[in-house]
Design an enzyme around this catalytic site. Structure first.
Site, PDB file in Angstrom:
ATOM      1  N   LYS A   1       3.295  13.395   4.813  1.00 58.13           N
ATOM      2  CA  LYS A   1       2.063  14.007   4.300  1.00 58.13           C
ATOM      3  C   LYS A   1       2.212  15.486   3.948  1.00 58.13           C
ATOM      4  O   LYS A   1       1.271  16.095   3.436  1.00 58.13           O
ATOM      5  CB  LYS A   1       0.917  13.833   5.309  1.00 58.13           C
ATOM      6  CG  LYS A   1       0.611  12.377   5.660  1.00 58.13           C
ATOM      7  CD  LYS A   1      -0.130  11.652   4.547  1.00 58.13           C
ATOM      8  CE  LYS A   1      -0.529  10.235   4.952  1.00 58.13           C
ATOM      9  NZ  LYS A   1      -1.125   9.466   3.866  1.00 58.13           N
TER      10      LYS A   1
ATOM     11  N   HIS B   1       0.805  -1.226   0.000  1.00 61.46           N
ATOM     12  CA  HIS B   1       0.000   0.000   0.000  1.00 61.46           C
ATOM     13  C   HIS B   1       0.833   1.268   0.000  1.00 61.46           C
ATOM     14  O   HIS B   1       0.320   2.347  -0.257  1.00 61.46           O
ATOM     15  CB  HIS B   1      -0.938  -0.006   1.212  1.00 61.46           C
ATOM     16  CG  HIS B   1      -2.014  -1.040   1.092  1.00 61.46           C
ATOM     17  ND1 HIS B   1      -3.270  -0.750   0.642  1.00 61.46           N
ATOM     18  CD2 HIS B   1      -1.995  -2.388   1.304  1.00 61.46           C
ATOM     19  CE1 HIS B   1      -3.996  -1.858   0.604  1.00 61.46           C
ATOM     20  NE2 HIS B   1      -3.229  -2.864   1.007  1.00 61.46           N
TER      21      HIS B   1
ATOM     22  N   ASP C   1       3.195   9.579  -1.122  1.00 62.35           N
ATOM     23  CA  ASP C   1       2.033   8.823  -0.663  1.00 62.35           C
ATOM     24  C   ASP C   1       1.826   7.672  -1.630  1.00 62.35           C
ATOM     25  O   ASP C   1       1.874   7.889  -2.851  1.00 62.35           O
ATOM     26  CB  ASP C   1       0.795   9.739  -0.656  1.00 62.35           C
ATOM     27  CG  ASP C   1      -0.117   9.474   0.529  1.00 62.35           C
ATOM     28  OD1 ASP C   1      -0.055   8.364   1.075  1.00 62.35           O
ATOM     29  OD2 ASP C   1      -0.882  10.375   0.899  1.00 62.35           O
TER      30      ASP C   1
ATOM     31  N   TYR D   1      25.435 -24.485 -27.460  1.00 65.07           N
ATOM     32  CA  TYR D   1      26.563 -24.564 -26.523  1.00 65.07           C
ATOM     33  C   TYR D   1      26.405 -23.603 -25.327  1.00 65.07           C
ATOM     34  O   TYR D   1      26.057 -24.022 -24.230  1.00 65.07           O
ATOM     35  CB  TYR D   1      27.884 -24.314 -27.266  1.00 65.07           C
ATOM     36  CG  TYR D   1      29.078 -24.427 -26.359  1.00 65.07           C
ATOM     37  CD1 TYR D   1      29.457 -25.665 -25.840  1.00 65.07           C
ATOM     38  CD2 TYR D   1      29.798 -23.300 -25.983  1.00 65.07           C
ATOM     39  CE1 TYR D   1      30.524 -25.771 -24.963  1.00 65.07           C
ATOM     40  CE2 TYR D   1      30.866 -23.398 -25.109  1.00 65.07           C
ATOM     41  CZ  TYR D   1      31.224 -24.636 -24.602  1.00 65.07           C
ATOM     42  OH  TYR D   1      32.273 -24.744 -23.736  1.00 65.07           O
TER      43      TYR D   1
HETATM   44  C1  GDG Z   1      -1.871   3.998   3.318  1.00 68.42           C
HETATM   45  C2  GDG Z   1      -0.934   4.697   2.333  1.00 68.42           C
HETATM   46  C3  GDG Z   1      -2.717   4.523   0.610  1.00 68.42           C
HETATM   47  C4  GDG Z   1      -8.768  10.106   7.934  1.00 68.42           C
HETATM   48  N1  GDG Z   1      -9.170  10.837   8.970  1.00 68.42           N
HETATM   49  C5  GDG Z   1     -10.268  10.230   9.452  1.00 68.42           C
HETATM   50  C6  GDG Z   1     -10.530   9.123   8.669  1.00 68.42           C
HETATM   51  N2  GDG Z   1      -9.575   9.068   7.725  1.00 68.42           N
HETATM   52  C7  GDG Z   1      -9.493   8.056   6.671  1.00 68.42           C
HETATM   53  C8  GDG Z   1      -9.680   8.687   5.315  1.00 68.42           C
HETATM   54  C9  GDG Z   1      -8.966   7.692   4.431  1.00 68.42           C
HETATM   55  C10 GDG Z   1      -7.896   7.097   5.330  1.00 68.42           C
HETATM   56  O1  GDG Z   1      -8.217   7.474   6.656  1.00 68.42           O
HETATM   57  C11 GDG Z   1      -6.515   7.640   5.019  1.00 68.42           C
HETATM   58  O2  GDG Z   1      -6.050   7.002   3.867  1.00 68.42           O
HETATM   59  P1  GDG Z   1      -4.841   7.564   3.008  1.00 68.42           P
HETATM   60  O3  GDG Z   1      -4.790   6.817   1.758  1.00 68.42           O
HETATM   61  O4  GDG Z   1      -5.063   9.001   2.781  1.00 68.42           O
HETATM   62  O5  GDG Z   1      -3.509   7.386   3.896  1.00 68.42           O
HETATM   63  P2  GDG Z   1      -2.785   6.219   4.830  1.00 68.42           P
HETATM   64  O6  GDG Z   1      -3.535   5.991   6.076  1.00 68.42           O
HETATM   65  O7  GDG Z   1      -1.399   6.677   5.009  1.00 68.42           O
HETATM   66  O8  GDG Z   1      -2.827   4.857   3.969  1.00 68.42           O
HETATM   67  C12 GDG Z   1      -1.752   5.463   1.320  1.00 68.42           C
HETATM   68  C13 GDG Z   1      -3.519   3.721   1.597  1.00 68.42           C
HETATM   69  O9  GDG Z   1      -2.667   3.061   2.524  1.00 68.42           O
HETATM   70  C14 GDG Z   1      -4.371   2.666   0.881  1.00 68.42           C
HETATM   71  O10 GDG Z   1      -3.609   1.800   0.114  1.00 68.42           O
HETATM   72  O11 GDG Z   1      -3.604   5.320  -0.163  1.00 68.42           O
HETATM   73  O12 GDG Z   1      -0.913   6.068   0.380  1.00 68.42           O
HETATM   74  O13 GDG Z   1      -0.048   5.575   3.017  1.00 68.42           O
HETATM   75  O14 GDG Z   1      -9.846   6.681   4.025  1.00 68.42           O
HETATM   76  O15 GDG Z   1     -11.037   8.851   5.073  1.00 68.42           O
HETATM   77  N3  GDG Z   1     -11.586   8.312   8.872  1.00 68.42           N
HETATM   78  C15 GDG Z   1     -12.416   8.611   9.902  1.00 68.42           C
HETATM   79  N4  GDG Z   1     -12.183   9.662  10.713  1.00 68.42           N
HETATM   80  C16 GDG Z   1     -11.134  10.490  10.532  1.00 68.42           C
HETATM   81  O16 GDG Z   1     -10.969  11.465  11.280  1.00 68.42           O
HETATM   82  N5  GDG Z   1     -13.479   7.822  10.110  1.00 68.42           N
END
Ligand code: GDG
Length: 724
Positions: A277, A164, A371, A498
């Site tokens: 980030k 990921h 990311d 060969y």
């Molecule tokens: C890794 C990789 C890759 C955030 N704040 C709240 C909340 N979130 C959720 C978002 C989103 C998720 O968290 C964050 O996902 P990201 O992709 O932005 O980042 P990473 O956590 O670093 O994820 C990344 C991912 O894996 C998938 O393969 O995209 O690059 O680093 O879904 O909505 N959710 C809730 N409350 C919050 O305050 N419920």
């Protein structure tokens, strides 16, 4: 029944403790939703760490039962394992290196030992439930060794792996002291997935430089297995975000936001606390906006949510303090009585609040330094049912490869982020709609279910391909069949290439001379009554004559330009010309002058440019250049350009190993025909021989040959046992 086992560091569950009692709630992450359609079915299962240390064995058992009902199986980690495996090797070694922040990386032996130990712990739990025929899908950088560990125990099982986070360039990856162990671990999978083409390319590059593998396009051959490496950009649950907009709770939150912010324009920023980030740079860009464009003071608000994460790790704690400081500075400097420039929250919110913010914000500002994908950007797009709003997206996020209609910025260029905000604030509605519609189409089509389906289908295809290949490998059974045919036949002919077939490759072509064992073997084979053994090589006839002239072998040199039966003398194929060599040699010399380690080999009717000793990468680059020049030049001449193993050869088109082999078959009637070779030029033999011939490709499985063997050692073994 065949089952699917999902494995990730964390289980998709949240455990909360109240008065010593633990309660479980399924978590809502994108991955959990996407894989929900799999792990909840039948006897499928998801294995991982529940994220909570449950000391009391009674409680552990209770939790275990509840988890079982949800098709989840826990791997409990001790506090020491959490410190060294999770916070240590995963987050203080792999995370920084994989996110191009190598200065933050700690290379500690204790971290590595724990990483191995915990990967083994996961393996042992998997082995308790895995049965032959099952599919195992492993996720992410905490479990890089697991595919290899499973493979060692269950060689036939189907293993998929998805990473990921980014896979860094080889120059970064090579810094890790345990780099080969990591690659070997990953290569235990059958199918490996990354978010972007660049990650895939970086992995293939690292594997081919650090391990004895061969790679063709996106297939790595390692330990006699073909591993497919592909790009699967992960999606989100589009429908969930698109429909949340009409959820009563979201509508209520939306109303609150409208009342609070009224005429203010809102810029939204949501991340986990992480130095990858670009949170500080984003704050700087916002500060610069207020400084350079005072007209926005009192009118634009940065709504910044930072979700607590890893804040026991020193760098994360420092980052948190620094964010506090910068937010404080900006607010102190620009705030008015009724307006706060930065609304900063260090906590997480329910998804309904996020959805309301995604719906309300005029701009979503996503500027990570690195990311893997970034799901926040996709969630914003999916939430914009009116097709308005502007996404500003870092070019370092995997998502920027798909969301090309965002305003794409370099996150290190603070001025560019500020300008992007100004552009976004002033973007006409029609342009917002045009861009957003395009992005919504992408996010809607490549959603999480699509991603899961693509990966699982590909894994099935890879397994079928591997089974077909396995069926073509000369195993004990096929060897017995070949031996039977050999024994029952009266007139036999064996064509042997060969280099690469009877001997391994050497840096210097003259070093690959035959050894005593090979002489003995060839002599024995040729002595069997009714047998013709034909050495068929691209080597010069002088060399073949010198090495094998004294044996009772037929010789075909320079791909067929020179031929000799065991009793006869060398003779040349008639009507060949070598006039073309002058010009080609000039082209090859130009290339040799620019490429240290390369050299030209001149034969009677062919020229070969060798690059085995050239720096890895440069050799391939020059070979490509030379191929393009040669192809253009030879198109109207009767010449053929042949890319071989670290060599490019140009020869008269009339010369062809296939034709030469056929001419041998005209002399006598054979009831046993066998040919072995490793090179593209040997493909001509495989294609020319009659269908009943036993054709064997050496080293790689992609070929017109009926069978394949792994190496020249296996070739010698098969030949040795023919007569037994
Ligand atoms: C890794 C990789 C890759 C955030 N704040 C709240 C909340 N979130 C959720 C978002 C989103 C998720 O968290 C964050 O996902 P990201 O992709 O932005 O980042 P990473 O956590 O670093 O994820 C990344 C991912 O894996 C998938 O393969 O995209 O690059 O680093 O879904 O909505 N959710 C809730 N409350 C919050 O305050 N419920």
């Amino acid at each position: 029944m065949r089952k699917t086992i999902i494995v990730s560091n964390r289980l998709p569950v949240k455990i909360t403790e109240k008065d010593g009692e633990f309660s479980l709630q399924a978590s809502e992450g994108g991955l959990a939703t996407g894989l929900g359609s799999i792990y909840r079915e039948g006897n499928n299962i998801w294995i991982g760490w529940p994220g909570q240390d449950i000391g009391d064995p009674k409680q552990q058992e209770k939790v275990m039962k509840q988890l079982k009902q949800m098709n989840l199986m826990p791997v409990y980690l001790t506090q020491e394992e959490i410190n060294n495996f999770y916070e240590g090797f995963s987050n203080e070694t792999l995370w920084p290196v994989f996110h191009y922040m190598a200065v933050y990386a700690h290379y500690e032996q204790t971290y590595w030992d724990a990483y191995e130990q915990v990967n083994r712990k996961f393996r042992d739990i998997i082995l308790q439930v895995a049965e032959p025929g099952d599919i195992i899908w492993i996720h992410d950088y905490q479990l890089l060794l697991l595919p290899g560990m499973i493979r060692a125990e269950m060689p036939e099982i189907s293993v998929g792996f998805f990473q990921h986070i980014p896979f860094p360039s080889y120059e970064l990856f090579r810094l890790i002291p345990w780099r080969t162990e990591i690659l070997e671990g990953m290569l235990g999978a059958d199918l490996m997935g990354f978010h972007t083409f660049d990650d895939t390319r970086h992995f293939l590059n690292a594997a081919s430089r650090l391990l004895p593998v061969t790679t063709t396009a996106n297939v790595v051959s390692y330990n006699d297995r073909a591993i497919v490496v592909e790009t699967f950009p992960m999606g989100i649950d589009y429908n969930k975000y698109a429909s949340l907009g009409s959820d009563p709770e979201v509508l209520e939150q939306l109303q609150n936001l409208k009342e609070n912010f009224q005429q203010d324009r809102l810029i939204l920023s949501i991340d986990r606390l992480d130095y990858s980030k670009g949170i500080l740079q984003r704050l700087q860009a916002f500060e610069l906006l207020l400084q350079m464009h005072p007209e926005y003071i009192g009118k634009v608000v940065l709504y910044m949510i930072v979700v607590p994460s890893r804040d026991t790790v020193p760098q994360y704690k420092e980052l948190r303090d620094e964010i506090d400081k910068q937010v404080g500075n900006i607010n102190a400097r620009f705030r008015t009585l009724s307006w706060h420039p930065v609304q900063y929250f260090y906590r997480s919110f329910p998804v309904e609040v996020l959805s309301a913010l995604y719906n309300y914000a005029d701009i979503c500002l996503v500027t990570p330094m690195r990311d893997g994908m970034n799901l926040v950007s996709k969630e914003y797009v999916a939430s914009r049912n009116n097709n308005d709003g502007v996404l500003i997206l870092s070019e370092m996020a995997g998502a920027s490869k798909e969301l090309i209609d965002a305003i794409i910025v370099n996150p290190n260029n603070i001025g560019a982020i500020t300008r992007a905000i100004v552009d976004a604030l002033n973007m006409p509605l029609e342009e917002q709609e045009r861009r957003m519609k395009q992005m919504r189409q992408v996010v809607s089509k490549f959603n999480i279910n699509h991603w899961v389906k693509l990966f699982m289908t590909r894994l099935d295809e890879v397994n079928i391909m591997q089974q077909n290949m396995l069926a073509r490998r000369v195993n004990q059974e096929t060897a017995v069949l070949i031996r039977q045919q050999y024994k029952q036949s009266k007139r036999r002919i064996i064509f042997l290439d060969y280099d690469g077939t009877l001997v391994g490759f050497q840096p210097d072509i003259d070093q690959a001379a035959p050894d005593a064992d090979l002489y003995h073997l060839l002599r024995e084979l040729a002595a069997v009554p009714g047998s013709d053994v034909v050495m068929i090589s691209g080597r010069k006839h002088e060399t073949l004559g010198e090495w094998f002239g004294h044996l009772p072998l037929d010789l075909i040199a320079e791909h067929g330009a020179w031929q000799k039966t065991k009793e006869g003398e060398w003779y040349q194929l008639p009507g060949l010309t070598d006039k073309w060599k002058e010009e080609i040699i000039m082209m090859m010399e130009q290339c040799t002058d620019r490429t240290p380690g390369s050299f030209i080999e001149e034969k009677s009717y062919s020229l070969a440019w060798h690059y085995r000793k050239v720096e890895s990468g440069l050799g391939e680059l020059r070979a490509n250049e030379l191929m393009n020049t040669l192809r253009y030049y030879t198109v109207e001449k009767a010449l053929q350009v042949l890319p071989g193993d670290k060599v490019i050869e140009v020869k008269n088109i009339e010369i062809n190993k296939g034709k030469a082999a056929l001419s041998w078959l005209h002399h006598k009637k054979y009831d046993f025909i066998m040919a072995m070779g490793d090179d593209v030029t040997d493909e001509d033999i495989f294609k020319a021989l009659p269908a009943k011939a036993i054709t064997i490709k050496v080293g790689s499985q992609v070929s017109a040959a009926r069978y394949y063997l792994r190496s020249h050692h296996e070739v010698r073994h098969l030949l040795r046992t023919l007569k037994k």
